[in-house]
Design a protein around this motif. Structure first.
Motif, PDB file in Angstrom:
ATOM      1  N   PHE A 321       9.957  12.607-104.711  1.00 62.07           N
ATOM      2  CA  PHE A 321       8.729  12.886-103.973  1.00 62.07           C
ATOM      3  C   PHE A 321       8.934  12.715-102.464  1.00 62.07           C
ATOM      4  CE2 PHE A 321       4.787  11.313-101.997  1.00 62.07           C
ATOM      5  CZ  PHE A 321       3.942  12.384-102.259  1.00 62.07           C
ATOM      6  N   LEU A 322       9.594  11.648-102.060  1.00 57.65           N
ATOM      7  CA  LEU A 322       9.822  11.415-100.637  1.00 57.65           C
ATOM      8  C   LEU A 322      10.711  12.497-100.036  1.00 57.65           C
ATOM      9  CD1 LEU A 322      10.340   7.533-100.579  1.00 57.65           C
ATOM     10  CD2 LEU A 322       8.274   8.823-100.046  1.00 57.65           C
ATOM     11  N   SER A 323      11.693  12.944-100.792  1.00 60.05           N
ATOM     12  CA  SER A 323      12.574  14.015-100.319  1.00 60.05           C
ATOM     13  C   SER A 323      11.789  15.300-100.126  1.00 60.05           C
ATOM     14  CB  SER A 323      13.711  14.242-101.323  1.00 60.05           C
ATOM     15  OG  SER A 323      14.492  13.070-101.484  1.00 60.05           O
ATOM     16  N   TRP A 324      10.959  15.630-101.098  1.00 59.02           N
ATOM     17  CA  TRP A 324      10.153  16.847-100.999  1.00 59.02           C
ATOM     18  C   TRP A 324       9.155  16.751 -99.853  1.00 59.02           C
ATOM     19  CZ3 TRP A 324       4.968  17.954-101.251  1.00 59.02           C
ATOM     20  CH2 TRP A 324       4.619  19.307-101.416  1.00 59.02           C
ATOM     21  N   TRP A 325       8.518  15.593 -99.693  1.00 60.29           N
ATOM     22  CA  TRP A 325       7.500  15.401 -98.652  1.00 60.29           C
ATOM     23  C   TRP A 325       8.068  15.681 -97.266  1.00 60.29           C
ATOM     24  CZ3 TRP A 325       2.340  13.590 -99.194  1.00 60.29           C
ATOM     25  CH2 TRP A 325       1.692  13.251 -98.005  1.00 60.29           C
ATOM     26  N   THR A 326       9.296  15.281 -97.034  1.00 62.55           N
ATOM     27  CA  THR A 326       9.913  15.468 -95.713  1.00 62.55           C
ATOM     28  C   THR A 326      10.709  16.762 -95.612  1.00 62.55           C
ATOM     29  OG1 THR A 326      11.795  14.117 -96.438  1.00 62.55           O
ATOM     30  CG2 THR A 326      10.038  13.000 -95.229  1.00 62.55           C
ATOM     31  N   GLY A 327      10.694  17.576 -96.647  1.00 60.61           N
ATOM     32  CA  GLY A 327      11.448  18.830 -96.634  1.00 60.61           C
ATOM     33  C   GLY A 327      10.790  19.902 -95.776  1.00 60.61           C
ATOM     34  N   ARG A 328      11.526  20.960 -95.527  1.00 62.06           N
ATOM     35  CA  ARG A 328      11.058  22.040 -94.655  1.00 62.06           C
ATOM     36  C   ARG A 328       9.801  22.707 -95.204  1.00 62.06           C
ATOM     37  NH1 ARG A 328      14.614  24.336 -90.952  1.00 62.06           N
ATOM     38  NH2 ARG A 328      13.622  26.352 -91.328  1.00 62.06           N
ATOM     39  N   THR A 329       9.782  23.005 -96.498  1.00 55.09           N
ATOM     40  CA  THR A 329       8.652  23.717 -97.089  1.00 55.09           C
ATOM     41  C   THR A 329       7.371  22.911 -96.970  1.00 55.09           C
ATOM     42  OG1 THR A 329      10.119  24.816 -98.667  1.00 55.09           O
ATOM     43  CG2 THR A 329       7.769  24.786 -99.189  1.00 55.09           C
ATOM     44  N   ALA A 330       7.421  21.637 -97.357  1.00 52.01           N
ATOM     45  CA  ALA A 330       6.226  20.787 -97.331  1.00 52.01           C
ATOM     46  C   ALA A 330       5.746  20.549 -95.905  1.00 52.01           C
ATOM     47  CB  ALA A 330       6.513  19.462 -98.022  1.00 52.01           C
ATOM     48  N   GLN A 331       6.671  20.297 -94.995  1.00 52.08           N
ATOM     49  CA  GLN A 331       6.273  19.994 -93.623  1.00 52.08           C
ATOM     50  C   GLN A 331       5.700  21.211 -92.896  1.00 52.08           C
ATOM     51  OE1 GLN A 331       5.933  17.063 -91.891  1.00 52.08           O
ATOM     52  NE2 GLN A 331       6.116  16.309 -93.994  1.00 52.08           N
ATOM     53  N   ALA A 332       6.221  22.381 -93.181  1.00 50.73           N
ATOM     54  CA  ALA A 332       5.651  23.600 -92.582  1.00 50.73           C
ATOM     55  C   ALA A 332       4.219  23.810 -93.059  1.00 50.73           C
ATOM     56  CB  ALA A 332       6.518  24.807 -92.933  1.00 50.73           C
ATOM     57  N   GLU A 333       3.978  23.599 -94.347  1.00 52.97           N
ATOM     58  CA  GLU A 333       2.640  23.779 -94.900  1.00 52.97           C
ATOM     59  C   GLU A 333       1.689  22.691 -94.405  1.00 52.97           C
ATOM     60  OE1 GLU A 333      -0.313  25.778 -96.910  1.00 52.97           O
ATOM     61  OE2 GLU A 333       1.751  26.384 -96.432  1.00 52.97           O
ATOM     62  N   PHE A 334       2.181  21.456 -94.341  1.00 49.35           N
ATOM     63  CA  PHE A 334       1.338  20.363 -93.864  1.00 49.35           C
ATOM     64  C   PHE A 334       0.912  20.587 -92.417  1.00 49.35           C
ATOM     65  CE2 PHE A 334       1.023  16.141 -91.777  1.00 49.35           C
ATOM     66  CZ  PHE A 334      -0.076  15.660 -92.459  1.00 49.35           C
TER      67      PHE A 334
END
Length: 414
Positions: A321-334
């Motif tokens: 979860f932490l890896s995904w949260w800081t990933g490019r896809t999640a951060q662009a959407e956030f």
């Protein structure tokens, strides 16, 4: 003793959402992770949307997000995590320095085993170095940014136009001149040039020091708030408040926001979380980079640490979860949903307003980063110092007193 401890934690209200002790999922369903956060403001839906997106793309894991006030988390979470209870994941505070409280009790999971490239790993090299440095203790990475922002200069375009000022200030000299020009009404202003806060807020005053080479604490843990450069900057801005009345003294962050929202101040230093509220208040809003002083471009960075409990029963899933949260896809959407810049420096931001905050991140600095006593330094030394000098206290003497308090808190022997 175990029964008493459980009863005490139940009274604190955290056992109900606990997963650390192994309560997670049955063999036929997804792994269940609990996430405790303090994101109660207008940006809260963006965090929930990110959790929903993770759940949708990871059918084998189900994250439930519990939102409580920051002060409640600060009261409950230390005891819960120290006894192996509480949530799998949490943002323990909006203060990055809070991580030390949990590291000392061996309550949080080191994250370097999940470090690497790509969205399936925590790519620490894509996070601004100031943030990873603040979250790394004794060589171990203990947190990732739940969010990341810099402070920029908000200004009222209509007030600037009325004063004959064509653009926001770009230099420290222009900043000072505009603050004076935009203040009207004499000793009892009807309009302030800038709305400055000094307590119960993300600190604005360190920016005013950093712009011209001042600081609060050096790399050796010894106070520099009473250095020549620091005192010079503090004196300049204290005089602007005391003598030129460019801002009311003694404001909280909420006070400063209210003054700007009410169109009674022309400028304010603030983060992206404030923009929507100012627009709704009818402010003719402009957002610009912090003016540049003799020390080069600099601003304050703001981040809330996101951590995993050492005793989580689902370590692999928590790290995923932490890896995904800081990933490019999640951060662009956030970033699109929240108005915050991404917590990474390798993404392009299309929104011009958000881009201002993203542009500030490479040179942004965290306030009192890496100092175990950061909270006490703020409440016992720095905030009182600003309150004193803006009300007439002599700057060098007040800074010397603050320096002694800081050195006592950090253990500096100079």
């Amino acid at each position: 003793m175990r029964v008493k401890a459980a009863a005490a934690l139940a009274a604190l209200g955290l056992l109900a959402s606990s997963s650390c002790g192994g309560s997670g999922s049955d063999s036929s369903g997804p792994v269940k992770l609990s996430l405790l956060t303090g994101f109660t403001g207008p940006d809260a839906p963006a965090y929930r949307a990110l959790v929903d997106a993770f759940n949708a793309s990871h059918p084998g894991i189900r994250v439930s997000m519990d939102v409580q006030p920051w002060d409640a988390i600060g009261q409950k979470l230390p005891a819960a995590w120290a006894t192996g209870q509480g949530p799998d994941l949490a943002t323990p505070s909006f203060d990055p320095g809070a991580i030390f409280n949990y590291i000392k009790t061996n309550s949080v999971l080191p994250l370097e085993s999940a470090a690497g490239d790509g969205d399936a790993k925590i790519n620490a090299s894509a996070i601004p170095p100031a943030v990873t440095k603040a979250f790394t203790v004794d060589g171990h990475l203990y947190a990732v940014p739940a969010n990341l922002a810099s402070v920029a200069l908000y200004y009222n375009k209509a007030m600037f136009k009325a004063a004959g000022i064509a653009r926001p200030p770009k230099t420290a000299e222009e900043f000072i001149a505009d603050a004076r020009k935009l203040t009207t009404g004499g000793p009892k202003p009807t309009q302030y040039g800038i709305s400055l806060a000094d307590h119960q807020t993300i600190q604005m005053w360190p920016i005013l020091q950093w712009m011209n080479g001042g600081d609060i604490v050096g790399a050796d843990g010894c106070a520099t708030v009473n250095s020549r450069a620091s005192v010079q900057s503090l004196r300049t801005w204290a005089d602007l408040v005391r003598n030129d009345h460019v801002s009311p003294p003694g404001q909280t962050g909420a006070d400063a926001d209210t003054l700007f929202s009410a169109k009674k101040a022309a400028m304010e230093l603030n983060g992206p979380w404030a923009a929507e509220g100012f627009r709704k208040a009818g402010v003719d809003l402009g957002i610009a980079p912090v003016p540049v002083g003799s020390a080069g471009p600099v601003t304050v960075a703001s981040t809330a640490p996101l951590m995993a409990a050492r005793n989580t029963g689902h370590k692999a899933e928590a790290l995923q979860f932490l890896s995904w949260w800081t990933g490019r896809t999640a951060q662009a959407e956030f970033s699109k949903k929240s108005g915050f810049p991404p917590a990474r420096t390798d993404l392009t931001v299309a929104d011009p307003a958000v881009a201002v905050f993203a542009k500030g991140l490479p040179t942004a600095r965290l306030y009192l980063a890496g100092l175990e006593a950061s909270t006490k330094i703020d409440t016992d030394a720095y905030a009182p110092l600003i309150g004193q000098i803006t009300r007439g206290a002599e700057v060098q003497r007040s800074a010397d007193t603050a320096a002694k308090t800081i050195n006592g808190l950090t253990g500096c022997k100079n």
